[in-house]
Scaffold this motif. Structure first.
Motif, PDB file in Angstrom:
ATOM      1  N   MET A  95       0.775  -1.193   0.054  1.00 55.92           N
ATOM      2  CA  MET A  95      -0.022  -0.189   0.085  1.00 55.92           C
ATOM      3  C   MET A  95       0.979   1.223   0.120  1.00 55.92           C
ATOM      4  N   ASP A  96       2.016   1.143   0.757  1.00 48.36           N
ATOM      5  CA  ASP A  96       2.875   2.482   0.853  1.00 48.36           C
ATOM      6  C   ASP A  96       3.669   2.563  -0.413  1.00 48.36           C
ATOM      7  N   ARG A  97       3.968   1.566  -1.081  1.00 47.24           N
ATOM      8  CA  ARG A  97       4.398   1.656  -2.303  1.00 47.24           C
ATOM      9  C   ARG A  97       3.546   1.995  -3.375  1.00 47.24           C
ATOM     10  N   LEU A  98       2.192   1.544  -3.350  1.00 50.45           N
ATOM     11  CA  LEU A  98       1.458   2.163  -4.588  1.00 50.45           C
ATOM     12  C   LEU A  98       0.917   3.386  -4.005  1.00 50.45           C
ATOM     13  N   GLN A  99       0.787   4.037  -2.816  1.00 49.81           N
ATOM     14  CA  GLN A  99       0.542   5.437  -2.513  1.00 49.81           C
ATOM     15  C   GLN A  99       1.805   6.123  -3.113  1.00 49.81           C
ATOM     16  N   LYS A 100       2.893   5.798  -2.934  1.00 50.82           N
ATOM     17  CA  LYS A 100       4.176   6.490  -3.479  1.00 50.82           C
ATOM     18  C   LYS A 100       3.826   6.622  -5.106  1.00 50.82           C
TER      19      LYS A 100
ATOM     20  N   GLY B  85       1.458   8.866  -6.189  1.00 51.40           N
ATOM     21  CA  GLY B  85       1.983  10.482  -5.831  1.00 51.40           C
ATOM     22  C   GLY B  85       3.079  11.012  -6.764  1.00 51.40           C
ATOM     23  N   GLU B  86       3.766  10.044  -7.172  1.00 51.11           N
ATOM     24  CA  GLU B  86       4.891  10.311  -8.202  1.00 51.11           C
ATOM     25  C   GLU B  86       3.953  10.617  -9.607  1.00 51.11           C
ATOM     26  N   LEU B  87       3.013   9.678  -9.979  1.00 51.90           N
ATOM     27  CA  LEU B  87       2.460   9.906 -11.168  1.00 51.90           C
ATOM     28  C   LEU B  87       1.168  11.348 -11.147  1.00 51.90           C
ATOM     29  N   LEU B  88       0.769  11.686 -10.198  1.00 49.18           N
ATOM     30  CA  LEU B  88       0.025  12.862  -9.874  1.00 49.18           C
ATOM     31  C   LEU B  88       1.213  14.189 -10.170  1.00 49.18           C
ATOM     32  N   VAL B  89       2.336  13.955  -9.476  1.00 51.84           N
ATOM     33  CA  VAL B  89       3.343  14.939  -9.634  1.00 51.84           C
ATOM     34  C   VAL B  89       3.549  15.244 -11.110  1.00 51.84           C
ATOM     35  N   ARG B  90       3.659  14.246 -11.921  1.00 53.33           N
ATOM     36  CA  ARG B  90       4.231  14.127 -13.258  1.00 53.33           C
ATOM     37  C   ARG B  90       2.846  14.818 -13.927  1.00 53.33           C
ATOM     38  N   LEU B  91       1.810  14.478 -13.736  1.00 55.37           N
ATOM     39  CA  LEU B  91       0.608  14.970 -14.479  1.00 55.37           C
ATOM     40  C   LEU B  91       0.573  16.475 -14.159  1.00 55.37           C
TER      41      LEU B  91
END
Length: 452
Positions: free
Chosen positions: A438-443, A446-452
């Motif tokens: 879950m932590d890995r998926l949330q991270k 988060g990275e994908l949202l930052v890119r978008l």
């Protein structure tokens, strides 16, 4: 992960578990080495082998000695009728047998333990009297006769001493009370009930004294009332004084010639009261007293039998506890583990256990070496055996079925708690994995949202 599994008796069972799916504990040791087995046999030594032999053959030894004691009693009776000169060889044989038996017991019990036992001290006293009678005094008298010769008075004194010593040999028959348990129980029963029996005898004695005074005054001192001279002489002989009256009452109590006494008295006294008096006295003093004494002896015999069984059970329980501790220590010393071991290693340890048969017989455990191997196979789970489970199961083999079932339930409960702990560890491990994912998926989100 380290965890403590609590057993039903409150003891803690340490268990080692890993983070992954736990399939069992990891407390097994290496196979038993030949050097350790040889060292264990060397440490046991001759003393332990001797003790094992005594424990395994102790009952047979007591029976054999009891048979010799009976034979010796028969020979003493024959000596009384036919003279001791014909049985000298047999008497020497008996003394040698008793001497060997005493040495065997001293070797096993040690001298202090031998002297601490009252029956052993009694045996030693009788043995010393026999040795003094048959071996020592004849040598002394022979030597004195060769040197200076014995006077007539000295010879009579020695003969009197020898005669007294030979009387002690009759006491050897009392050894049967220590060799056979039933005789010991009967002796304790008589000793315990003797106080009640003496009280009943005193009660009958007081009743006889009161009746003797009455009969002496009413019949003995009035013997002239009987016209027949023969009847008068009988009354004087039966009730002439207190002693004669008590003797006559004792005779009536045993129902000896009581009808003749009653008929003679009824010639001058009413037949109905005389008959009732005699019947009532016989019923009370003979039948009732006999029934009371029998009841007291029966009650004491049952009580002594139960106490003997309780003492034997307590002794066996103590021996089992000691044997269980020795067995547990032997396994721990040989395998270097006291929790769970390999079934093959445990089987090898039991095959090399010194004096195992004697210890099993001493503890009244009805199982052979083949049965022990079968028991290990029954208790084995995936090739592993709990040492505590095995030892407790061994100790309960000859007890009631409930005791063995309790041991099974106890260790099944421990095994269930262990399985529950394993399941909890698996759940915790799975939860940790899920949290990491879950932590890995949330991270990652988060990275994908930052890119978008």
């Amino acid at each position: 992960v380290s965890a403590d599994v609590t057993a039903p008796d409150g003891s803690a069972l340490p268990v080692a578990l890993d983070d992954s799916a736990v399939e069992g504990t990891n407390m097994c040791s290496e196979p038993v080495s030949g050097a350790m087995k040889r060292e264990s046999r060397r440490r046991s030594g001759i003393e332990k082998n001797w003790q094992s032999w005594f424990l395994s053959q102790g009952t047979m030894l007591d029976l054999a000695v009891g048979f010799v004691v009976m034979c010796n009693a028969v020979v003493i009776g024959l000596e009384t009728d036919y003279g001791a000169e014909r049985f000298v060889l047999l008497e020497n044989t008996f003394v040698v047998i008793f001497l060997i038996e005493a040495l065997i017991r001293i070797n096993w019990m040690t001298l202090s333990g031998y002297l601490a036992d009252r029956w052993c001290v009694f045996d030693g006293f009788l043995l010393s009297m026999g040795v003094l009678d048959l071996w020592i005094l004849p040598l002394i008298t022979g030597a004195e006769q060769k040197k200076v010769g014995l006077s007539h008075l000295q010879a009579l004194r020695l003969l009197r001493l020898l005669r007294v010593l030979r009387l002690f040999r009759v006491l050897r028959f009392l050894r049967s009370f220590s060799l056979f348990n039933i005789f010991g129980i009967l002796a304790k029963t008589l000793g315990t009930a003797m106080q009640v029996v003496l009280s009943l005898v005193m009660l009958v004695g007081m009743l006889d004294y009161v009746l003797a005074v009455f009969l002496t005054q009413v019949a003995g001192h009035q013997s002239s009332m009987w016209e027949d001279e023969e009847d008068e002489l009988k009354i004087q002989a039966w009730f002439g004084n207190i002693g004669a009256s008590m003797r006559t009452l004792a005779q009536v109590m045993t129902k000896d010639n009581w009808s003749d006494i009653m008929e003679t008295l009824s010639k001058k006294f009413p037949i109905f009261p005389v008959f009732l008096g005699f019947v009532g006295y016989i019923v009370f003093a003979s039948y009732t007293l006999t029934c009371l004494i029998t009841a007291v002896l029966s009650s004491q015999l049952m009580q002594q039998t139960l106490e003997s069984k309780d003492q034997r059970s307590q002794r066996i329980d103590e021996l089992r506890v000691r044997f269980g501790m020795d067995l547990h220590n032997q396994i721990a010393q040989a395998l270097g583990a006291n929790g769970v071991v390999q079934a093959s290693d445990l089987r090898q340890v039991m095959q090399t256990f010194d004096g195992l048969s004697a210890r099993l017989q001493e503890c009244d455990i009805k199982i052979r070496r083949e049965g022990i191997s079968h028991l290990i196979d029954q208790l084995s789970m995936n090739g592993l055996v709990s040492v505590d489970y095995f030892v407790e199961k061994m100790m309960s083999m000859s007890t009631a079925a409930k005791a063995s079932e309790i041991v099974d339930v106890k260790h099944l409960s421990i095994y269930g708690q262990l399985q529950l702990m394993q399941l909890q560890v698996r759940v915790h491990s799975t939860e940790r994995k899920i949290r990491r994912e879950m932590d890995r998926l949330q991270k990652r989100v988060g990275e994908l949202l930052v890119r978008l």
